[in-house]
Design an enzyme around this catalytic site. Structure first.
Site: not given
Ligand code: MTE
Ligand code: HPA
Ligand code: MOS
Length: 856
Positions: A247, A360, A561, A777
């Site tokens: 990531q 958080r 996040a 999330e």
């Molecule tokens: N959705 C899928 N299909 N796979 C993933 O690994 N990760 C989740 C969420 N949705 C995830 C997911 C997490 S922990 C986060 S922080 C967000 O996707 C990250 O992507 P975004 O910021 O583009 O929503």
């Molecule tokens: N969310 C996810 N990842 C992070 C954060 C947060 O608030 N801060 C630092 N890494």
């Molecule tokens: Mo998501 S736990 O912020 O990768």
């Protein structure tokens, strides 16, 4: 599943739309109906046909995921001379390394090298916040599976044979596993953080009612389908190029450079996509990446590692287990006047992201409720487990579960419907809307969401039915609960809230976009493509998302996040606007010269486009005289106009002061609520989720289909955490549930039979990219409705005690609690209970209000 009638709209997954359909005029009937959701007036209709944001475009890789065309790290073809990499992990949770026969192993047939910490040319220390972890153990090992040495070989078989000849001598030391053990040993990570507001002691001493107890929850395995993997190649002059399932490519780049003693500019990290990450690849992809990079540096040969599922589950960190001691003061109506939470997380053996995760938790320990007087203390315990790490929700779910448990206990002790208590304490609009850290919750619809959901789910009627049922049935119990959710959007570490993007337009009018955002299945690339297509009013098909690479986008934050689309979408749009400015300037002079008008950039329109990119550019004073986007681009190129730009974005308005623990850390909140109903077998403890109704405010969706997927997926992933996923360890700290045979994530049968997912239109939400909200999330935390529904069911067994329930509510846990309730007798009785007692005891409820303070 229900169809949604409002304009933000979810449309059922079954009628998913392919990319082409969005631009072809003569759509098949079903999709015309679908489109009518978006269309208001003939003018809007015209505009709408050109816009792709808000449409249910299929996921960028949907077909590839199914056919296998979508490539993951270990799918990349083997290159000449490539080495297989594996590692030797610690067999014990805590010990001193006495000896390892690494030289002997290195001589074996097919083995190219065995490397230990002594072979690392730069530093062996790393950590995203506190640098306290070693890539390769030095002297001591602190968790089972901790990498001690790397083996590089010509084949997997050679490595397998070599591992049989491994002689590793370790002197075992006493391990620490639990939060209690760490507290007694005074083993902590970082310092205790304290959020404070008002005067808790006063609220406690003056309270009409009080409650005390301990909330306990277990961890959770991320269970991404693609295990940790990395593949690196040597470049010229010691440079390294690495494909990492991460990531955070920037972190991989920097950490490899530091470990190898290279400049950051000598390492390029790329990531095409991940087969899921869920936070588990925010920091921990670093370890396999450094392993292959070290092998490349030592051997000048390409090297690859792909953990097996078992290895991955055993040696990587998970969601943090928590233990929270709580005290709550409240009125006879159930209004909370004060709380004190002593929050402990099990951080594992290294800091990793534990401090940010605890932060958080502190930001979410009040969830959707206004609490005037409070103390939150957050402490991270250091134990001998793999360092726990990010997992969807990032500490939020644990804090929110605790307050939901408390609200339920207030309701049970006052013999009121918990909904009434939730509604009474819920954040309001003009008052009672300031969080414990001083941020005002603005433009939210929390009370409205709850009220709408109560109506659409038939909550009140069903509550009566459920409670009637429970009085009659001797074999089954039902439970029903509504829980709200409020999740702060922004990294709580301010500097991470930035993104950059590179947009290139080619001479045929097609576009390539690169950002620092990584695709892990969440649909980020699809959403950025949509945003970029709209900026030029061109076809979605004319925009391509390119591989994420530190070569094109520098110093990027992790995709985490839930802010991926916000940060990278804005950055991409920023780049597009720069190009559009260049093109507009050119077009205005072009049309002016042709038509004898004064050049007027403000009159230049980009209006698009049917499929094939027939978007038009014209001067609105003479719209007949137009150029296609492609013609314009070609002419602009001939006139030496820049057709590639970089964009940048940093989130405005966020600020937080860690000395005062006050500020406005979040740009906005994503909110929602869920009602869930469970059926429990009184004799076996077996749980069935019968129905869930979800309602969220996700702003104006960029892609309703993808967001619906995120909502359903996130919710069900959370349901796994609160019900079935049960991490078990041996007494020696070895994970016993290290594969899908023993660790059960939800499957299709665990979906509720009745499952209504809807979004609410929030006219007050005017900020963020195209007025969307982050969705990755937040839906996970709606799972608490399921866990609280179990608590509700248990509270129906008898009305003289308050049931206890740890999280997850596995069949075993439920059966234990049922037994506890059924076997209840005077000896089990406790009127005041300390933290430890509360884990096993029931709380006696007052029989009259006069007794209240003495007994609860
Ligand atoms: N959705 C899928 N299909 N796979 C993933 O690994 N990760 C989740 C969420 N949705 C995830 C997911 C997490 S922990 C986060 S922080 C967000 O996707 C990250 O992507 P975004 O910021 O583009 O929503
Ligand atoms: N969310 C996810 N990842 C992070 C954060 C947060 O608030 N801060 C630092 N890494
Ligand atoms: Mo998501 S736990 O912020 O990768």
């Amino acid at each position: 599943m229900k169809e949604n009638g409002n304009q933000v709209t979810n449309v059922s997954a079954a009628s998913s739309v392919t990319n082409d359909d969005l631009f072809v005029d003569d759509l098949p009937p079903a999709q015309n109906e679908l489109r009518s959701d978006f269309i208001e007036s003939p003018a809007a209709q015209k505009r709408d046909r050109m816009k792709v944001v808000g449409k249910q475009v299929a996921h960028d890789s949907a077909v590839g995921h199914v056919t296998g065309d979508a490539l993951f790290v270990d799918d990349l073809p083997f290159t000449k001379n490539e080495l297989v990499v594996d590692f030797i992990g610690s067999p014990v949770a805590h010990g001193e390394i006495i000896n390892l026969n690494s030289e002997e192993l290195a001589q074996l047939d097919g083995i190219t090298g065995v490397f230990t910490h002594a072979d690392i040319p730069g530093h062996n220390l790393y950590g995203p916040v506190i640098q306290d972890e070693r890539f390769l153990a030095e002297g001591v090992v602190e968790y089972v599976g901790q990498p001690i040495a790397i083996i590089a070989g010509e084949s997997r078989e050679a490595i397998r044979q070599a591992k049989k000849k491994l002689r590793l001598e370790i002197k075992e030391l006493v391990p620490v596993f639990t939060i209690e053990e760490a507290i007694s040993a005074k083993q902590f990570i970082g310092t205790t953080r304290r959020f404070k507001q008002g005067n808790f002691e006063k609220a406690w001493s003056e309270a009409e009612h009080t409650l005390k107890g301990t909330f306990i929850c277990n961890g959770q395995e991320q269970f991404y389908l693609e295990s940790q993997a990395a593949l690196a190649w040597p470049g010229e002059h010691g440079e390294i190029q690495i494909h990492s399932s991460s990531q955070n490519p920037t972190e991989i780049q920097e950490v490899i450079a530091e470990a190898l003693g290279l400049g950051f500019n000598e390492v390029v990290c790329v990531c095409k996509r991940m087969g899921g990450a869920f936070g588990g690849k925010e920091t921990q992809a670093v370890i396999p990446a450094v392993m292959v990079a070290l092998v490349v540096a030592k051997t000048k040969r390409p090297a690859r590692i792909a953990y097996t599922k078992d290895e991955d589950m055993r040696s990587t960190g998970k969601r943090h287990p928590y233990k929270i001691h709580y005290k709550v003061a409240f009125t006879a109506d159930g209004k909370i006047t004060g709380v004190k939470f002593d929050i402990f997380s099990n951080g594992g053996a290294g800091a990793d992201l534990s401090t940010a995760i605890m932060e958080r938790t502190l930001f979410h320990s009040e969830n959707a409720y206004f609490i005037p007087n409070l103390i939150f203390n957050g402490t991270i315990c250091k134990t001998n487990f793999p360092p726990n790490t990010a997992f969807r929700g990032f500490g939020g779910p644990q804090g929110m579960a605790n307050i939901e448990n408390i609200i339920q206990e207030i309701a049970i002790s006052l013999k009121k419907d918990a909904l009434e208590i939730r509604r009474l304490n819920c954040y309001s609009h003009d008052e009672r809307n300031v969080t414990p850290y001083g941020q005002t919750v603005r433009n939210h619809l929390l009370p409205e969401i709850i009220d709408q959901l109560v109506e659409t789910s038939g909550y009140r009627q069903r509550l009566t039915e459920v409670e009637d049922f429970n009085r009659q049935s001797e074999t089954y119990l039902r439970g029903l609960a509504l829980t709200p959710m409020k999740f702060g959007i922004s990294f709580t570490t301010k500097f991470l809230n930035q993104g950059n993007a590179l947009v290139n337009i080619y001479k045929d009018g097609t576009v390539q976009v690169s950002t620092g955002g990584t695709e892990m299945g969440q649909g980020l690339n699809t959403k950025i493509r949509q945003l970029v297509a709209d900026e030029f009013s061109i076809s979605y098909d004319d925009v391509r998302m390119m591989i994420t690479s530190t070569e094109k986008n520098n110093n990027t934050p992790p995709t985490a996040a839930s802010a991926g689309t916000d940060l990278n979408g804005f950055a991409a749009v920023n780049a597009c606007r720069k190009i559009r400015k260049n093109l507009t300037k050119f077009a205005s002079s072009y049309f002016a010269a042709k038509q004898g008008l004064d050049p007027a950039p403000e009159h230049i329109c980009f209006e698009g486009g049917k499929s094939g990119g027939n978007s038009l550019v014209f001067d609105e004073r003479n719209p007949e005289n137009s150029l296609t986007f492609q013609e314009l681009v070609k002419l602009a190129f001939m006139d030496r106009v820049s057709l590639g730009e970089r964009g940048f974005y940093s989130t405005p308005e966020i600020n937080f002061n860690r000395d005062t623990e006050k500020g406005e850390p979040f740009f906005y909140y994503t909110t929602g609520a869920a009602v869930s109903e469970v059926l429990i077998d009184r004799l076996t403890g077996h749980l069935k989720l019968e129905r869930s109704d979800l309602l969220l405010d996700i702003g104006e969706s960029i892609n309703p289909g993808i967001d619906r997927g995120q909502i359903i997926g996130g919710f069900i992933q959370g349901v796994g955490w609160v019900t079935n996923e049960d991490l078990r360890y041996s007494e020696k700290g070895e994970l016993l549930t290290y594969s899908p045979t023993t660790y059960k994530i939800p499957n299709i049968q665990d979906l509720p039979e009745i499952f209504n997912v809807d979004t609410i239109h929030n006219p007050h939400h005017q900020i963020n990219i195209r007025r969307s909200k982050a969705v990755g999330e937040p839906p996970l935390m709606l799972c608490l409705s399921v866990w609280i529904a179990v608590k509700h069911a248990l509270s129906c067994v008898r009305n003289d005690v308050c049931p206890r329930l740890n999280l997850p509510a596995t069949g075993e846990e439920i059966l234990l609690r049922l037994t506890e309730l059924n076997d209840y007798s005077k000896e089990h009785r406790t009127t005041d209970f300390s933290a430890l007692e509360s884990e096993v005891s029931l709380v006696v409820l007052p029989s009259s209000s006069a007794e209240t303070k003495a007994t609860v």
